[in-house]
Scaffold this motif. Structure first.
Motif, mmCIF file in Angstrom:
data_model
loop_
_atom_site.group_PDB
_atom_site.id
_atom_site.type_symbol
_atom_site.label_atom_id
_atom_site.label_comp_id
_atom_site.label_asym_id
_atom_site.label_seq_id
_atom_site.Cartn_x
_atom_site.Cartn_y
_atom_site.Cartn_z
ATOM 1 N N HIS A 102 -13.052 80.521 10.144
ATOM 2 C CA HIS A 102 -13.693 80.801 8.852
ATOM 3 C C HIS A 102 -14.070 82.268 8.804
ATOM 4 C CE1 HIS A 102 -13.963 76.854 7.092
ATOM 5 N NE2 HIS A 102 -14.563 76.358 8.159
ATOM 6 N N PHE A 103 -14.240 82.761 7.587
ATOM 7 C CA PHE A 103 -14.714 84.131 7.388
ATOM 8 C C PHE A 103 -16.088 84.066 6.739
ATOM 9 C CE2 PHE A 103 -11.604 82.877 4.217
ATOM 10 C CZ PHE A 103 -12.331 82.936 3.044
ATOM 11 N N LEU A 140 -6.793 89.978 9.734
ATOM 12 C CA LEU A 140 -7.177 89.250 10.946
ATOM 13 C C LEU A 140 -7.271 87.750 10.688
ATOM 14 C CD1 LEU A 140 -9.892 91.700 12.314
ATOM 15 C CD2 LEU A 140 -7.627 91.254 13.301
ATOM 16 N N PHE A 141 -7.883 87.369 9.567
ATOM 17 C CA PHE A 141 -8.029 85.952 9.242
ATOM 18 C C PHE A 141 -6.675 85.273 9.119
ATOM 19 C CE2 PHE A 141 -7.949 82.570 6.089
ATOM 20 C CZ PHE A 141 -8.800 81.654 6.684
ATOM 21 N N ASP A 179 -18.035 88.168 10.569
ATOM 22 C CA ASP A 179 -16.879 88.274 9.679
ATOM 23 C C ASP A 179 -15.890 87.140 9.918
ATOM 24 O OD1 ASP A 179 -17.626 90.524 8.200
ATOM 25 O OD2 ASP A 179 -16.958 91.864 9.790
ATOM 26 N N LEU A 180 -15.584 86.853 11.168
ATOM 27 C CA LEU A 180 -14.699 85.737 11.525
ATOM 28 C C LEU A 180 -15.342 84.933 12.636
ATOM 29 C CD1 LEU A 180 -11.143 87.355 11.641
ATOM 30 C CD2 LEU A 180 -12.038 85.813 9.900
ATOM 31 N N ILE A 181 -15.184 83.623 12.547
ATOM 32 C CA ILE A 181 -15.738 82.724 13.554
ATOM 33 C C ILE A 181 -14.713 81.611 13.768
ATOM 34 C CG2 ILE A 181 -17.019 81.546 11.729
ATOM 35 C CD1 ILE A 181 -19.171 80.851 13.730
ATOM 36 N N LEU A 182 -14.434 81.292 15.038
ATOM 37 C CA LEU A 182 -13.414 80.279 15.261
ATOM 38 C C LEU A 182 -13.761 79.353 16.424
ATOM 39 C CD1 LEU A 182 -11.229 80.735 17.837
ATOM 40 C CD2 LEU A 182 -10.672 82.716 16.465
ATOM 41 N N LEU A 183 -13.201 78.170 16.309
ATOM 42 C CA LEU A 183 -13.246 77.156 17.366
ATOM 43 C C LEU A 183 -11.817 76.717 17.638
ATOM 44 C CD1 LEU A 183 -16.254 75.019 16.104
ATOM 45 C CD2 LEU A 183 -16.197 76.365 18.203
ATOM 46 N N ARG A 184 -11.472 76.550 18.916
ATOM 47 C CA ARG A 184 -10.124 76.106 19.270
ATOM 48 C C ARG A 184 -9.847 74.683 18.814
ATOM 49 N NH1 ARG A 184 -10.260 77.603 25.405
ATOM 50 N NH2 ARG A 184 -12.426 77.129 24.967
ATOM 51 N N SER A 185 -10.914 73.890 18.645
ATOM 52 C CA SER A 185 -10.770 72.522 18.173
ATOM 53 C C SER A 185 -11.663 72.310 16.955
ATOM 54 C CB SER A 185 -11.167 71.529 19.266
ATOM 55 O OG SER A 185 -11.259 70.224 18.724
#
Length: 147
Positions: A89-90, A73-74, A106-112
């Motif tokens: 980030h994981f 997934l990452f 487990d996974l965290i994201l930002l579009r910017s």
């Protein structure tokens, strides 16, 4: 009155009892703690630890299968998001859900990558949070509850 897990050094037989003993060794009972105490604890440990309203939640170490799913997934999300200027980030990166509640998804994201919610010590929010779950997830709270 305080309710807590038994902390005596007695030999107990079940895997659950052994896990509780290990958790108490790693994260001894101190009573309820505040956010800053949690942050200090997690600044200096390599354990997966979450926090909810004064209680420390110790998470199990991921399995090989869990990590394989997380890696897939990452890499997929990173290859899509990175060229667009996003950040993924994981674990273990802390995410403050609300005052008094932190998670290490487990996974965290930002579009910017420039999003102001992206902080160094912990993130204040995310556009997407993913958790790879096991068939029998186990969470253990280490805290004292005042009654």
């Amino acid at each position: 009155m305080t309710t807590a897990i038994n902390t005596e050094n007695e030999s107990r037989g079940s895997p659950q009892d052994h896990l509780e003993d290990l958790l108490l060794e790693l994260l001894p009972l101190q009573g309820p703690c505040d956010e800053e105490e949690y942050l200090r604890l997690t600044d200096y440990t390599n354990r997966l630890v979450e926090f909810t309203d004064g209680c420390i939640l110790a998470l199990p170490i991921p399995t090989d299968h869990h990590q394989a799913v997380l890696q897939y997934l990452f890499l997929a999300i990173h290859s899509f998001l990175h060229p667009l200027g996003g950040k993924v980030h994981f674990a273990a990166l802390r995410l403050r859900i609300r005052p008094g509640k932190f998670r290490e998804p487990d996974l965290i994201l930002l579009r910017s990558a420039a999003d102001p919610r992206r902080q160094n010590r912990y993130w204040l929010g995310a556009d997407l949070v993913l958790e790879v779950v096991s068939p029998n997830p186990v969470r253990h709270a280490i805290c004292a509850i005042e009654i």
